[in-house]
Design an enzyme around this catalytic site. Structure first.
Site, short mmCIF file in Angstrom:
data_model
loop_
_atom_site.label_atom_id
_atom_site.label_comp_id
_atom_site.label_asym_id
_atom_site.label_seq_id
_atom_site.Cartn_x
_atom_site.Cartn_y
_atom_site.Cartn_z
N GLY A 1 63.36 -3.01 55.39
CA GLY A 1 62.30 -2.55 54.51
C GLY A 1 61.14 -1.88 55.22
N SER A 2 61.28 -1.57 56.52
CA SER A 2 60.17 -0.94 57.24
C SER A 2 60.13 0.56 56.96
CB SER A 2 60.33 -1.18 58.74
OG SER A 2 61.57 -0.66 59.19
N LYS B 1 69.37 7.82 51.62
CA LYS B 1 67.95 8.16 51.79
C LYS B 1 67.43 7.60 53.10
CE LYS B 1 64.58 6.40 49.17
NZ LYS B 1 63.99 6.06 47.86
N LYS C 1 63.94 7.04 55.59
CA LYS C 1 62.49 6.99 55.65
C LYS C 1 62.01 7.97 56.71
CE LYS C 1 62.09 3.63 52.65
NZ LYS C 1 61.32 3.75 51.40
N ASP D 1 62.04 9.93 52.35
CA ASP D 1 60.94 9.21 51.67
C ASP D 1 59.82 9.00 52.69
OD1 ASP D 1 59.31 7.44 50.33
OD2 ASP D 1 60.94 6.11 49.68
N ASN E 1 56.81 7.70 51.85
CA ASN E 1 55.96 6.56 51.46
C ASN E 1 54.46 6.87 51.56
OD1 ASN E 1 58.71 5.24 52.49
ND2 ASN E 1 57.78 3.94 50.92
N GLU F 1 60.49 12.26 48.80
CA GLU F 1 59.89 11.25 47.92
C GLU F 1 58.54 10.82 48.48
OE1 GLU F 1 62.78 8.43 46.64
OE2 GLU F 1 61.34 6.79 46.54
N GLU G 1 57.39 5.54 42.23
CA GLU G 1 57.49 4.08 42.35
C GLU G 1 56.11 3.43 42.35
OE1 GLU G 1 59.44 3.95 46.32
OE2 GLU G 1 57.91 2.48 46.82
N ASP H 1 59.78 2.48 38.22
CA ASP H 1 59.84 1.14 38.80
C ASP H 1 59.76 0.14 37.65
OD1 ASP H 1 59.02 -0.38 41.72
OD2 ASP H 1 58.56 -1.44 39.86
N HIS I 1 63.55 3.52 41.21
CA HIS I 1 63.23 2.84 42.46
C HIS I 1 63.81 1.43 42.43
CE1 HIS I 1 60.19 0.23 44.75
NE2 HIS I 1 60.86 0.87 45.67
N ALA I 2 64.48 1.04 43.51
CA ALA I 2 64.97 -0.35 43.56
C ALA I 2 64.93 -0.83 45.00
CB ALA I 2 66.36 -0.44 42.96
N GLY I 3 65.60 -1.94 45.24
CA GLY I 3 65.44 -2.64 46.52
C GLY I 3 64.50 -3.80 46.29
N GLU J 1 68.66 3.76 42.90
CA GLU J 1 68.59 3.31 44.29
C GLU J 1 69.29 1.96 44.44
OE1 GLU J 1 64.59 3.03 45.77
OE2 GLU J 1 65.26 3.23 47.86
#
Lengths: 439, 439
Positions: free
Chosen positions: A22-23, A218, A220, A248, A250, A274, A301, A324, A351-353, A382
């Site tokens: 998740g970083s 995808k 980051k 993405d 962020n 994104e 998101e 989201d 958006h998911a995870g 996602e």
């Protein structure tokens, strides 16, 4: 008469920062967390409703406090006042003049209301014996329009227009339900792309993703442009020209910086960029999109309500959007957003995870296919393979597609054992030495 | 070495709904409240810093929980780490990757950070022995620019441009300080205009306001168009053509509705229409402004951060703006907003009233006059005569003008006795039977 007897709330945190799962460029060390809400009843069969707000660690206690503040709006209501009036139930909390000051319709308070509203939809779908996507699909256009708050939308979407869209979608609905049950819904995966991963791990996971049937991955980006160019080119070489690569950032960049950076990634042929900048910057996204065309631009998101989505569409700021399930005011507001997107012809890639977001958002995307747009093969939900083991009705992915859930409800219920283990700060998982800020 | 020893927080609520003070079209029965924060130190002279978030009742406990969540970011720091680095102090909280998820930079969490940041500025000004406006005025352009977060602003205002603006304002600063101390700063009053008041009470208060020297009054509108037309015409007849009348709809309308409604008020020659629609709707405000020109359009008291203000200016959505001292991320973000407004040539009429907002925002407007724009006679600070008696250093209004505070600090400190009396839910003021939702 069945009554709501309690709104129980829990601060549940998973120590994901220990693995760098998740970083990303803005979130280097998230501890994926849920402020979890359970609507309990005195129903003899144990009917309950489950919802959550996803957070990434610190502040999850504040989110829980916001859920607690909603207890007086909920406890003591009859079952019918909740599941028989899902529009009014949401409107009373969102429209409460005193609570409204804390947003309005944004941030901690709005997300808490969204979680409780989602718990009510979960309860309604369980009571009807249907998975939520099917529960929505079986509502009439009039019923769907009646749960939506059209305030501030009239210059973009009227109730009549929404009704028209929904009535048009009535044709072929039964067939689409069969199709969904047979085919599932496309997924894409972010599992290879976390910034904290080595090139080798990223490439191995990208290879596995393609082998598992995903057609979009995808990555980051946004920490270092040379790293991003290298990683994107490596990924492109690995997956070939036919698998889509999205990136993405962020929210990492200013407008000008986003434009410079993304021009250097042009040769990778991105499926979309994104969150290039602040989620609040509608005009900034529009400027970026003009400057880097034809690379598609996306956000959503962190887009906090339907008024912001409306403007993203009105300004031509995006080619597609994320929605989201746990950021806005629940299913009601997401229906408004899906209808706006349908009207403006903007594709939705939910958006998911996180914690439970895959479980939740699949229902919204599937309801959109069946009851609103009739489309699914030009979009995807996602998927990240994290933490599903804590959910009673976890998502099922097969050949890069989400299979339609068949268990009644909204799939947000967690196992009691998981809650006990990961409750913060008293659960056994948190009894190791903690980072000072979590103490 | 002096250290921060505690962040004490209080849920303080005033039962203003019993009198309909503060009633408007969106907020029929506010209980003006403060989530109040005190930064305590081990300084032998008792140095402390005071800040607050204004809310209107329910949810003030959630706001207090958000303040509590900031304790680990504050307690244990040295005095110098706080007041010697006001930029870094704010940036660490606003930029905390886990907390950021709860906004980003909006709602409950952002307001809590703003209050703690404001408490740090209060402490810094007290330590320097200056009222905050003067403390800011005495900072160099370089020091001011160093406390501002320019992220997401580069397409509208760069640090160099800000520096240029501030350097230009250095000329004449000493003279403007003298001028401010001698003349005060224009005020306008909303006291006559609450929706819950009868025509008679409104007219009496309007008459008194003019007699007291106010040159602008503001009326709440948006509940019923015929009532609004009658009230505005009565007020115009009462105050004559030379006193400005502004109206405030408190977000009541959709875009089209705002346009229809305001066209019917055109003959009143409004000074501005405030909050015609959702504070999030930048494009909506722009559309309303185009449609009702030349009536000036305004918003800002609920505008949640600098990125939204940036877009209001970029889109030409407003003729003037309100700023709020306790909505955004503290003095630092308000300096960014004031600089943006200066660059775009938009006048600022700060939002006040509530609990302590007059006390706070006067410092920002006066700092703007002395150190940024050099202008005050074409703008005014809102004034409402509520609840000042609870503040140790209340505002002083004379002949419709705010006199410049001379006591060191940011004027947010409340009397201990007031806090004890109005603490919710345990203070004596709250021991009468309560509305169910407050129980």
């Amino acid at each position: 008469m069945v009554k709501i007897t309690a709104l129980d709330t829990y601060d549940v945190r998973f120590p994901t920062s220990r693995e760098l799962d998740g970083s990303d460029a803005m979130n280097p060390d998230p501890d994926y967390s849920a402020a979890y809400a359970v609507l309990r009843t005195d129903d003899p069969h144990g009917l309950a409703g489950y919802g959550l707000v996803f957070t990434i660690g610190r502040g999850n206690d504040v989110q829980k406090a916001a859920l607690d503040a909603l207890r007086p709006y909920v406890v003591g209501l009859s079952l019918d006042e909740v599941i028989g009036d899902l529009g009014g139930f949401a409107a009373r909390m969102i429209g409460d003049s005193q609570l409204r000051w804390l947003g309005p319709e944004k941030g901690v308070m709005h997300m808490a209301i969204g979680a409780v509203v989602n718990a009510a939809w979960d309860m309604a779908a369980r009571h009807a014996g249907k998975p939520l996507w099917r529960f929505i699909a079986d509502m009439t256009p009039e019923q769907l329009v009646s749960v939506i708050d059209f305030r501030y939308l009239a210059d973009a979407l009227s109730p009549d227009e929404a009704l028209q869209l929904l009535r048009t979608a009535e044709r072929g609905k039964a067939q689409r339900i069969e199709q969904l049950l047979a085919e599932g819904y496309p997924a894409y995966t972010t599992s290879p792309g976390w910034l904290g991963y080595s090139d080798e791990k990223m490439l191995r996971l990208a290879r596995e993703a393609v082998a598992d049937g995903f057609r979009t991955i995808k990555l980051k980006v946004g920490h270092n442009v040379e790293d991003d160019i290298r990683r994107c080119r490596l990924a492109r070489a690995e997956v070939g020209p036919d698998v889509a690569i999205a990136v993405d950032a962020n929210q990492r960049w200013d407008v000008h910086r986003a434009i410079e950076w993304l021009r250097r990634l042009a040769d990778v042929k991105l499926a979309w960029i994104e969150e290039p900048t602040s989620p609040d910057d509608v005009l900034g996204h529009a400027a970026i999109r003009r400057a880097i065309a034809p690379t598609p631009v996306s956000t959503g998101e962190h887009t906090h309500n339907r008024v912001m989505f409306k403007q993203l569409f009105q300004a031509g700021a995006v080619d597609l959007v994320q929605i989201d399930a746990a950021r806005v005011g629940g299913v009601n507001e997401n229906l408004a957003i899906l209808l706006l997107a349908a009207k403006f012809g903007v594709r939705v890639f939910p958006h998911a995870g996180g914690v439970g977001l895959c479980e939740l958002v699949q229902h919204l995307a599937m309801a959109d296919f069946v009851a609103i747009t009739g489309k699914k093969e030009d979009r995807a939900i996602e998927f990240v393979d994290h933490l599903h083991e804590h959910f009673v009705d976890p998502v099922t992915i097969r050949d890069g597609r989400y299979l339609a859930p068949t268990t009644p409800g909204f799939s947000a219920q967690m196992f009691d054992a998981s809650i006990a283990e990961f409750r913060f700060p008293d659960g056994p998982a948190w009894q190791e030495p903690l980072h000072a800020l979590n103490a």
